[in-house]
Design a protein around this motif. Structure first.
Motif, short mmCIF file in Angstrom:
data_model
loop_
_atom_site.label_atom_id
_atom_site.label_comp_id
_atom_site.label_asym_id
_atom_site.label_seq_id
_atom_site.Cartn_x
_atom_site.Cartn_y
_atom_site.Cartn_z
N ASN A 373 70.74 -28.15 -90.45
CA ASN A 373 69.43 -27.98 -91.08
C ASN A 373 69.43 -28.23 -92.59
N ALA A 374 70.49 -28.85 -93.12
CA ALA A 374 70.55 -29.01 -94.58
C ALA A 374 69.97 -30.35 -95.01
N THR A 375 70.56 -30.95 -96.04
CA THR A 375 70.05 -32.20 -96.62
C THR A 375 69.80 -33.27 -95.57
N ALA A 376 68.63 -33.90 -95.64
CA ALA A 376 68.21 -35.00 -94.75
C ALA A 376 67.97 -34.56 -93.31
N SER A 377 67.89 -33.26 -93.07
CA SER A 377 67.72 -32.77 -91.71
C SER A 377 66.39 -33.23 -91.11
N ARG A 378 65.30 -33.08 -91.88
CA ARG A 378 63.99 -33.43 -91.33
C ARG A 378 63.88 -34.92 -91.04
N ASN A 393 63.42 -37.80 -72.54
CA ASN A 393 63.63 -36.36 -72.79
C ASN A 393 64.64 -35.73 -71.83
N LYS A 394 65.62 -36.54 -71.38
CA LYS A 394 66.69 -35.99 -70.53
C LYS A 394 67.70 -35.20 -71.37
N VAL A 395 67.63 -35.42 -72.66
CA VAL A 395 68.47 -34.70 -73.62
C VAL A 395 67.55 -33.91 -74.54
N SER A 396 67.97 -32.70 -74.91
CA SER A 396 67.19 -31.90 -75.87
C SER A 396 68.04 -31.65 -77.11
N TYR A 397 67.42 -31.05 -78.10
CA TYR A 397 68.17 -30.76 -79.33
C TYR A 397 67.77 -29.41 -79.88
N ALA A 398 68.63 -28.87 -80.72
CA ALA A 398 68.34 -27.61 -81.40
C ALA A 398 68.80 -27.74 -82.84
N VAL A 399 68.01 -27.17 -83.73
CA VAL A 399 68.38 -27.17 -85.15
C VAL A 399 69.30 -25.98 -85.39
N VAL A 400 70.44 -26.23 -86.03
CA VAL A 400 71.46 -25.22 -86.23
C VAL A 400 71.59 -24.91 -87.73
N ASN A 401 71.68 -23.64 -88.04
CA ASN A 401 71.86 -23.24 -89.44
C ASN A 401 73.24 -23.66 -89.92
N GLU A 402 73.27 -24.46 -90.98
CA GLU A 402 74.54 -25.00 -91.49
C GLU A 402 75.29 -24.04 -92.41
N ALA A 403 74.71 -22.89 -92.73
CA ALA A 403 75.31 -21.99 -93.73
C ALA A 403 76.79 -21.76 -93.45
N GLY A 404 77.62 -22.07 -94.44
CA GLY A 404 79.06 -21.82 -94.32
C GLY A 404 79.85 -22.93 -93.67
N VAL A 443 83.05 -16.71 -86.71
CA VAL A 443 84.10 -15.82 -87.22
C VAL A 443 85.10 -16.58 -88.09
N LYS A 444 85.06 -17.91 -88.04
CA LYS A 444 85.97 -18.71 -88.86
C LYS A 444 85.51 -18.76 -90.31
N ILE A 445 84.32 -18.25 -90.57
CA ILE A 445 83.72 -18.32 -91.90
C ILE A 445 83.65 -16.93 -92.50
N ASP A 446 83.92 -16.83 -93.78
CA ASP A 446 83.73 -15.57 -94.49
C ASP A 446 82.30 -15.10 -94.23
N PRO A 447 82.11 -13.89 -93.69
CA PRO A 447 80.75 -13.45 -93.29
C PRO A 447 79.69 -13.60 -94.37
N LYS A 448 80.07 -13.45 -95.65
CA LYS A 448 79.03 -13.51 -96.68
C LYS A 448 78.50 -14.93 -96.91
N HIS A 449 79.15 -15.93 -96.26
CA HIS A 449 78.67 -17.31 -96.39
C HIS A 449 77.81 -17.73 -95.20
N ILE A 450 77.52 -16.81 -94.29
CA ILE A 450 76.75 -17.16 -93.10
C ILE A 450 75.25 -17.27 -93.40
N GLY A 451 74.82 -16.76 -94.55
CA GLY A 451 73.46 -17.01 -95.01
C GLY A 451 72.41 -16.06 -94.51
N VAL A 452 72.77 -14.80 -94.26
CA VAL A 452 71.77 -13.84 -93.77
C VAL A 452 71.64 -12.63 -94.68
#
Length: 695
Positions: A373-378, A393-404, A443-452
């Protein structure tokens, strides 16, 4: 002090349960283990309640330790009187202990110390105790003249330094200033040198201390630290000095004037700086604790998001100039392939990008795309939308938070997992895996970088890290860890394990030496106690013993084996518990596990919202009803991702038809909610949402 009794009163938890929890903690048991496998001893306390006991226990033991230190110091100084000892034993907070100890602390010499060395404490005693007139006091003061004191009025003034210090150290006086500070004082902030205008909200800011919000305190602290704001606390000076004066009775009008003068000096020179600093520290601590609480409340649901299983996924990490990084992973998260496409400006190779994605989807039987969901996502989302239409539409997509994600990509762990891949491709792999198993990847990311969180960079780093690690640990152990796809980072959060043991476990599994739970005992450094703590939280799907893929603890295998062939729906649990000599809570848990071996508790969480068409802010209309995912919960409401690239705000006033005091009572991070659009501000890219009057 009876710690269990104190905690029982503070937490409203049965004293016996608390005593058992303390005993288990002291034996080295983890919170997760106690909550899951010692329910009979705790009275079925939750992990949250056990954490509260753990925190309270540490606090009370630290209090006792500090009291003992002060007692010992006073004994060594030969100043521990019976009265002091009684006062220390009556104290209920560290602040009270420090107030009692303040006059006896070793510190640099004060004005009062110099006055005592000159013998002026005796002069002060006579002034305060005898009904002396001004002339008599001056005459008496002449007896104390020396090379250091040339005049009587100087002797009198210096003797009052002793009184000023006594006033400043008076516990009752300090409590008056504290009490009035928290009840009536105001904090003011003014612009100092804010060249970037980051703190405009606080250029002319005044609020009563008791009404300050945690986010305001942290923002003001940051502004002050950056030299952008001047901050001060305004006390009700006249009222406070009146209360202090009531404690000091004069024996005549002259003594009265000396007391007034000394109170003024003690108040401005000694009390205000000390109490102001204390209040600021208390406010900061409260704000930090509240922010950590908010962070923790948002973090756990993100980690416990529902996984998307049994799907091969393409991860897309969008970019303009450097292109969009593409990674394909199989249903178990194993890396298969990667490339870079250039679907948007400045390259605009849209057709080529779509064809490349089509080829990868067909080759690897991909059914889902994870878009960062970061730069150039839209801009990339527009291209993905065209791709899906070509695929019917046999394939779908989901926007994922890139934080961290970038933090993971450049981390030691990222390099260890994919030493031959570029950091940008590692980011795309992370996008895909975050959909497949959010917990295992996050869990591979320092929790404070998860963006919440909010203002996490203004919080004591060590305290924040410790608290967030507990949240992650609780979440991981609540779910359990499948040994087949567990990184050592994920394993390190399992009850009883550390990073070293986690690495050894991962290595043993890769080498084929870890097939079932009991094989854990062959791991170097993993003894019986650690095995007891960890075994129940590790799942072994390929073990010959089906119980190894459940949350049934090995210590309960004999019970489980006796009942596994029974009709689990018709068991008289209370009778069977007596017959098998097992606690009812433990038996209940065993039965539930036998009903659904390998069950993932995250399957009860809301499904991930996947899309087959794009929406933008231009598609929104006032009163439109849409579904969205809660991204963040704050004190003033919640932010919801409704799939248009901008999170909308549901203000607390629009969260319910009823009055709401706390947003956390209604929603948590990652909840799926239905909302109504009530405001669209395209210029400022703001969307207002409401949860009111929605059926």
């Amino acid at each position: 002090m009876n710690i269990a009794q104190t905690l029982s009163k503070d937490l409203n938890i049965n004293k016996k349960s608390i005593e058992n929890v303390i005993e288990l903690l002291d034996e080295g048991s983890t919170v997760a283990f106690i909550a899951r496998y010692r329910k009979e001893r705790t009275g079925n306390l939750t992990d949250v309640e056990i954490r509260e006991i753990e925190v309270g226990l540490t606090k009370l033991r630290n209090f006792k330790k500090r009291k003992d230190e002060i007692m010992n110091s006073l004994v060594n100084q030969d100043k521990l009187t019976k009265e002091l000892e009684e006062n220390l034993n009556k104290a209920t907070s560290v602040t009270e202990l420090e107030d009692i100890y303040a006059p006896f602390k070793k510190k640099r010499k004060t004005r009062a110390d110099f006055a005592r060395e000159l013998g002026l404490d005796k002069l002060l005693d006579k002034i305060m105790e005898d009904k002396l007139t001004e002339i008599e006091v001056y005459k008496l003061a002449e007896e104390y003249l020396s090379e250091d004191i040339k005049e009587a009025d100087i002797a009198i003034e210096k003797s009052l330094d002793i009184l000023a210090e006594e006033i400043a150290n008076n516990i009752e006086v300090r409590n008056i200033v504290r009490r009035e500070g928290f009840a009536r004082a105001k904090l003011s902030a003014k612009e100092k040198d804010d060249q970037n205008h980051l703190y405009q909200n606080y250029y002319d800011f005044t609020a009563k201390i008791k009404f300050l919000k945690p986010f305001q305190i942290l923002a003001i602290n940051r502004g002050e630290k950056e030299n952008a704001l001047d901050v001060s606390i305004e006390f009700t000076d006249t009222l406070i000095k009146k209360y202090i004066k009531d404690l000091y009775k004069a024996n005549n009008s002259y003594t009265n004037s000396l007391i007034d003068k000394t109170i003024e000096d003690a108040y401005k020179r000694l009390l205000l700086p000390s109490i102001t600093n204390e209040i600021r520290n208390t406010l900061t601590e409260r704000a930090e604790n509240e922010s950590i609480k908010v962070f923790s409340s948002n973090l756990k649901p993100v980690i416990l998001q529902r996984p998307i299983k049994d799907k091969n996924v393409i991860g897309l990490d969008p970019g303009f100039r450097t292109g969009c990084k593409v990674a394909v992973v199989d249903k178990n998260g194993k890396y298969l392939d990667s490339t870079v496409i250039y679907p948007v400006e400045p390259h605009k190779k849209e057709r080529e990008a779509i064809d490349t994605l089509k080829r990868l989807i067909d080759k690897y039987d991909v059914s889902l795309i994870a878009l960062g969901n970061a730069t150039a996502s839209r801009q990339t989302e527009v291209v993905v939308n065209k791709l899906l239409k070509e695929l019917d539409n046999k394939v779908s997509y989901a926007v994922v938070n890139e934080a961290g994600a970038s933090v993971y990509s450049a981390s030691k762990l990222g390099e260890e997992e994919f030493p031959d891949l570029d950091v940008t491709i590692r980011g795309a792999i992370s996008m895909a895996r975050r959909l497949q198993d959010p917990m295992a990847e996050l869990v591979k990311i320092d929790p404070k970088h998860i963006g919440v969180g909010q203002y996490q960079h203004d919080i004591d780093s060590k305290k924040l890290d410790n608290e967030l690690a507990k949240v992650v640990e609780d979440a991981v152990n609540e779910v359990g860890v499948n040994i087949n796809n567990a990184s050592y980072k994920l394993l390190s959060y399992v009850s009883g394990l550390n990073l070293t043991l986690a690495k050894r476990i991962e290595e043993a599994f890769k080498n084929g030496n870890l097939v079932q739970r009991k094989d854990l005992l062959n791991i170097k450094g993993l003894g019986e106690k650690t095995y007891q703590m960890a075994a129940g939280f590790l799942r072994f799907p390929d073990s010959p013993n089906i119980l190894d893929n459940t949350a049934v603890h090995p210590e309960s295998y004999k019970v489980a084996e006796k009942i596994r062939d029974m009709d689990l729906e018709k068991i008289d649990k209370e009778k069977l518990a007596v017959d098998l000599d097992v606690g009812l809570p433990t038996l209940t848990d065993i039965i539930e596990e036998l009903k659904k071996p390998g069950r993932d508790p995250r399957d009860d969480s809301p499904e991930v919202i996947t899309k087959s068409e794009i929406m933008s802010i231009d598609d929104l209309k006032i009163d439109m009803i849409v579904q969205g995912k809660v991204r963040n919960v704050t004190e003033f409401g919640c932010f919801v991702d409704i799939g248009v690239g901008i999170d909308g705000l549901v203000h607390i006033s629009n969260m319910s038809d009823s009055y709401v005091t706390n947003p956390y009572d209604l929603v948590k991070n990652s909840d799926i909610v239905t909302v109504r659009v009530i405001e669209i501000d395209k210029k400022r890219e703001r969307i207002g949402l409401s949860m009111k009057k929605i059926k």
